[in-house]
Design a protein around this motif. Structure first.
Motif, PDB file in Angstrom:
ATOM      1  N   GLN A  58     -10.712  23.105  10.092  1.00 57.96           N
ATOM      2  CA  GLN A  58     -11.336  21.861  10.504  1.00 57.96           C
ATOM      3  C   GLN A  58     -10.966  20.741   9.537  1.00 57.96           C
ATOM      4  N   ALA A  59      -9.778  20.843   8.942  1.00 54.84           N
ATOM      5  CA  ALA A  59      -9.396  19.893   7.908  1.00 54.84           C
ATOM      6  C   ALA A  59      -9.428  18.456   8.410  1.00 54.84           C
ATOM      7  N   ALA A  60      -9.108  18.252   9.693  1.00 48.84           N
ATOM      8  CA  ALA A  60      -9.046  16.894  10.228  1.00 48.84           C
ATOM      9  C   ALA A  60     -10.373  16.440  10.798  1.00 48.84           C
ATOM     10  N   THR A  61     -11.366  17.295  10.806  1.00 47.62           N
ATOM     11  CA  THR A  61     -12.646  16.946  11.409  1.00 47.62           C
ATOM     12  C   THR A  61     -13.715  16.751  10.345  1.00 47.62           C
ATOM     13  N   PRO A  62     -14.246  15.543  10.208  1.00 47.37           N
ATOM     14  CA  PRO A  62     -15.289  15.307   9.213  1.00 47.37           C
ATOM     15  C   PRO A  62     -16.563  16.049   9.578  1.00 47.37           C
ATOM     16  N   PRO A  63     -17.412  16.328   8.591  1.00 48.59           N
ATOM     17  CA  PRO A  63     -18.702  16.956   8.880  1.00 48.59           C
ATOM     18  C   PRO A  63     -19.549  16.079   9.800  1.00 48.59           C
ATOM     19  N   VAL A  64     -20.396  16.726  10.560  1.00 51.26           N
ATOM     20  CA  VAL A  64     -21.280  16.021  11.495  1.00 51.26           C
ATOM     21  C   VAL A  64     -22.671  16.636  11.393  1.00 51.26           C
ATOM     22  N   LEU A  65     -23.680  15.791  11.475  1.00 49.80           N
ATOM     23  CA  LEU A  65     -25.072  16.241  11.495  1.00 49.80           C
ATOM     24  C   LEU A  65     -25.805  15.500  12.603  1.00 49.80           C
ATOM     25  N   VAL A  66     -26.559  16.243  13.407  1.00 54.60           N
ATOM     26  CA  VAL A  66     -27.373  15.664  14.475  1.00 54.60           C
ATOM     27  C   VAL A  66     -28.793  16.197  14.317  1.00 54.60           C
ATOM     28  N   ILE A  67     -29.785  15.334  14.489  1.00 54.65           N
ATOM     29  CA  ILE A  67     -31.169  15.764  14.342  1.00 54.65           C
ATOM     30  C   ILE A  67     -32.024  15.276  15.519  1.00 54.65           C
ATOM     31  N   HIS A  68     -33.155  15.928  15.704  1.00 52.95           N
ATOM     32  CA  HIS A  68     -34.146  15.406  16.646  1.00 52.95           C
ATOM     33  C   HIS A  68     -35.542  15.575  16.054  1.00 52.95           C
ATOM     34  N   GLY A  69     -36.443  14.747  16.532  1.00 53.89           N
ATOM     35  CA  GLY A  69     -37.826  14.817  16.095  1.00 53.89           C
ATOM     36  C   GLY A  69     -38.771  15.014  17.256  1.00 53.89           C
TER      37      GLY A  69
ATOM     38  N   HIS B 137     -17.885  17.185  18.621  1.00 51.00           N
ATOM     39  CA  HIS B 137     -18.445  16.462  19.766  1.00 51.00           C
ATOM     40  C   HIS B 137     -19.946  16.734  19.846  1.00 51.00           C
ATOM     41  N   ILE B 138     -20.724  15.715  20.151  1.00 52.59           N
ATOM     42  CA  ILE B 138     -22.167  15.885  20.232  1.00 52.59           C
ATOM     43  C   ILE B 138     -22.700  15.545  21.611  1.00 52.59           C
ATOM     44  N   SER B 139     -23.879  16.082  21.902  1.00 58.89           N
ATOM     45  CA  SER B 139     -24.579  15.769  23.143  1.00 58.89           C
ATOM     46  C   SER B 139     -26.071  15.768  22.860  1.00 58.89           C
ATOM     47  N   ILE B 140     -26.777  14.765  23.395  1.00 58.15           N
ATOM     48  CA  ILE B 140     -28.229  14.665  23.181  1.00 58.15           C
ATOM     49  C   ILE B 140     -28.913  14.352  24.513  1.00 58.15           C
ATOM     50  N   PRO B 141     -28.944  15.315  25.429  1.00 56.43           N
ATOM     51  CA  PRO B 141     -29.604  15.069  26.714  1.00 56.43           C
ATOM     52  C   PRO B 141     -31.126  15.204  26.608  1.00 56.43           C
ATOM     53  N   PHE B 142     -31.846  14.417  27.380  1.00 53.50           N
ATOM     54  CA  PHE B 142     -33.294  14.586  27.505  1.00 53.50           C
ATOM     55  C   PHE B 142     -33.730  13.971  28.814  1.00 53.50           C
ATOM     56  N   ASN B 143     -34.820  14.478  29.368  1.00 53.21           N
ATOM     57  CA  ASN B 143     -35.303  14.016  30.666  1.00 53.21           C
ATOM     58  C   ASN B 143     -36.724  13.487  30.576  1.00 53.21           C
ATOM     59  N   THR B 144     -37.100  13.008  29.392  1.00 53.31           N
ATOM     60  CA  THR B 144     -38.423  12.447  29.140  1.00 53.31           C
ATOM     61  C   THR B 144     -38.287  10.958  28.842  1.00 53.31           C
ATOM     62  N   ASP B 145     -39.417  10.290  28.597  1.00 52.93           N
ATOM     63  CA  ASP B 145     -39.373   8.858  28.335  1.00 52.93           C
ATOM     64  C   ASP B 145     -38.525   8.511  27.118  1.00 52.93           C
ATOM     65  N   GLY B 146     -38.583   9.371  26.126  1.00 56.90           N
ATOM     66  CA  GLY B 146     -37.828   9.115  24.909  1.00 56.90           C
ATOM     67  C   GLY B 146     -37.619  10.389  24.127  1.00 56.90           C
ATOM     68  N   MET B 147     -36.853  10.264  23.040  1.00 55.74           N
ATOM     69  CA  MET B 147     -36.604  11.399  22.161  1.00 55.74           C
ATOM     70  C   MET B 147     -36.226  10.847  20.794  1.00 55.74           C
ATOM     71  N   TYR B 148     -36.948  11.271  19.770  1.00 59.13           N
ATOM     72  CA  TYR B 148     -36.582  10.892  18.412  1.00 59.13           C
ATOM     73  C   TYR B 148     -35.275  11.598  18.083  1.00 59.13           C
ATOM     74  N   ARG B 149     -34.245  10.847  17.688  1.00 62.99           N
ATOM     75  CA  ARG B 149     -32.941  11.461  17.500  1.00 62.99           C
ATOM     76  C   ARG B 149     -32.094  10.664  16.512  1.00 62.99           C
ATOM     77  N   GLY B 150     -31.127  11.354  15.932  1.00 60.16           N
ATOM     78  CA  GLY B 150     -30.249  10.684  14.994  1.00 60.16           C
ATOM     79  C   GLY B 150     -28.965  11.469  14.807  1.00 60.16           C
ATOM     80  N   TRP B 151     -27.916  10.795  14.355  1.00 60.60           N
ATOM     81  CA  TRP B 151     -26.626  11.457  14.188  1.00 60.60           C
ATOM     82  C   TRP B 151     -25.818  10.711  13.132  1.00 60.60           C
ATOM     83  N   ILE B 152     -24.929  11.444  12.478  1.00 62.08           N
ATOM     84  CA  ILE B 152     -24.067  10.869  11.454  1.00 62.08           C
ATOM     85  C   ILE B 152     -22.779  11.672  11.427  1.00 62.08           C
TER      86      ILE B 152
END
Length: 329
Positions: free
Chosen positions: A3-14, A285-300
Motif C-alpha cells: 500500500q506504498a502509494a495509498t496514504p492511511p485513512v481513518l473514518v469514524i461515526h458517533g 475508498h470509503i462509504s458512509i451510508p445511513f437512512n436516518t435524519d443524520g449521522m455523526y461522522r468524520g473522515w481523514i
C-alpha cells in the motif's frame, strides 16, 4: 498487498438516528469538536507508523470519554437503571477479534475488547467474567456512577413513563438512541481494522445485547474491507450486516460504496430496521451510508485534514477527500 502509494485513512461515526438541526449551537459545536479530536487522535497513530488497530482504539477512546455519545461516559440506561456497555474490535489482517458485552465498570470498553483479543484465547467475554478478566490483566475498574449523565437518565424516565402508560415511545431518540461510536482504519502497511463501542438502547431489558460486540453483525474487518455499524442492532444481527458488506466487496467485487448502500439502505430497511455504517476498503475508498435524519461522522485521509458532518444534507463522506487518498469517484 503493498500500500506504498495509498496514504492511511481513518473514518469514524458517533451514531445515526434522530439528528436534526434543532440541536443547540453549543451542543453541535461540542459534537463536531469531539469528532475532530477523535480523528486527530487516531490519525496521529497512523502518521506515526502505528497500526490500524492503534488508530481505531485511540479514536474510540476519545468518543467513549465524551458524554455526547452513547458509549462509555454517555451511555444510555437500561430499564433497571444501569449502564451496560458493549464493544468489539477486529484486525482485518489476521481476522483476530475481541469483544465484551454487558460490562458496567470498564471506563473504556474498546480497550478491554482489544485485551480480550490480544491477551486471552477467547473472542467475547461478558458481564462479571469480563470485569474479572479486566482486573486480572491490571485494567482498573471505575465506579458505576462514572457513566451516569443527567441527559441519559431523563431519557430513561421518559421511556419508563411511556412504558407505564402502555404507550409506544413517542420519541425515537428516547426509545432507541443510536449514539453508538465506531471507527475503521487503513494503515501504512495496508492493514484494515474496525471497532465499535456502545451503551445499547435506552430502556433495554433482560441483558439485551445488540450488534456492536457481535463479530460480523456490527463490527467486521478482513484484508479487503472494514465496517462499523450503528442503528437498530437486531436487524444488523439478522442480516450479519458488517460481514455482508465485506463479502460483497471481497468476494463479489462490488465497489464499497454500492456494497454498503445495498445492505444499509436496502436490506435492513426491507426488514423494518434503520441506521448507518462506515466502511473502508484496502484501496482507501470509503462509504458512509445511513437512512436516518443524520449521522455523526468524520473522515481523514491523505490530505491530513479532518472532515466532520452531522446532518443528512451534508457531505456523504465520500467527496471531500482528494482522489490521491483513494476515494472512489
Amino acid at each position: 498487498m503493498s500500500q506504498a502509494a495509498t496514504p492511511p485513512v481513518l473514518v469514524i461515526h458517533g451514531g445515526a438516528g434522530v439528528i436534526r438541526r434543532e440541536m443547540t449551537p453549543v451542543r453541535e459545536k461540542a459534537i463536531r469538536a469531539a469528532l475532530t479530536l477523535a480523528l486527530k487522535s487516531g490519525y496521529a497513530e497512523l502518521k506515526a507508523g502505528k497500526s490500524s488497530l492503534d488508530a481505531v482504539a485511540a479514536a474510540l477512546v476519545v468518543l467513549e470519554d465524551d458524554p455526547n455519545f452513547n458509549a462509555g461516559k454517555g451511555s444510555v440506561f437500561t430499564h433497571d437503571g444501569r449502564n451496560e456497555l458493549d464493544a468489539a474490535i477486529m484486525d482485518g489482517n489476521t481476522l483476530s477479534a475481541g469483544a465484551v458485552a454487558d460490562v458496567q465498570r470498564v471506563k473504556n470498553p474498546i480497550l478491554l475488547a482489544r485485551a480480550v483479543m490480544e491477551k486471552s484465547s477467547h473472542v467475547m467475554l461478558a458481564g462479571d467474567g469480563a470485569e474479572e478478566f479486566a482486573k486480572e490483566i491490571g485494567m482498573p475498574l471505575v465506579d458505576a456512577a462514572y457513566f451516569r449523565t443527567d441527559e441519559r437518565w431523563q431519557q430513561l424516565q421518559k421511556a419508563l413513563k411511556e412504558d407505564a402508560a402502555k404507550k409506544p415511545h413517542g420519541d425515537v431518540e428516547t426509545a432507541k438512541h443510536f449514539g453508538t461510536v465506531g471507527a475503521v482504519a487503513l494503515d501504512a502497511q495496508g492493514h484494515l481494522a474496525a471497532g465499535t463501542s456502545t451503551g445499547g438502547m435506552t430502556d433495554k431489558r433482560w441483558g439485551r445485547i445488540g450488534d456492536s460486540p457481535i463479530i460480523g453483525a456490527g463490527t467486521y474487518a478482513n484484508s479487503g474491507c472494514a465496517v462499523s455499524a450503528t442503528g437498530w442492532g437486531e436487524f444488523y444481527i439478522r442480516t450479519v450486516a458488517a460481514h455482508e458488506i465485506c463479502m460483497k466487496v471481497t468476494q463479489v467485487r462490488v465497489p464499497i460504496k454500492r456494497a454498503a448502500a445495498e445492505v444499509i439502505n436496502q436490506e435492513i430497511p426491507a426488514l423494518g430496521g434503520n441506521g448507518g455504517a462506515i466502511a473502508l476498503d484496502a484501496e482507501g475508498h470509503i462509504s458512509i451510508p445511513f437512512n436516518t435524519d443524520g449521522m455523526y461522522r468524520g473522515w481523514i485521509g491523505g490530505d491530513g485534514v479532518p472532515h466532520v458532518a452531522i446532518y443528512g444534507d451534508e457531505d456523504d463522506g465520500t467527496t471531500e477527500l482528494p482522489v490521491e487518498s483513494g476515494v472512489s469517484p
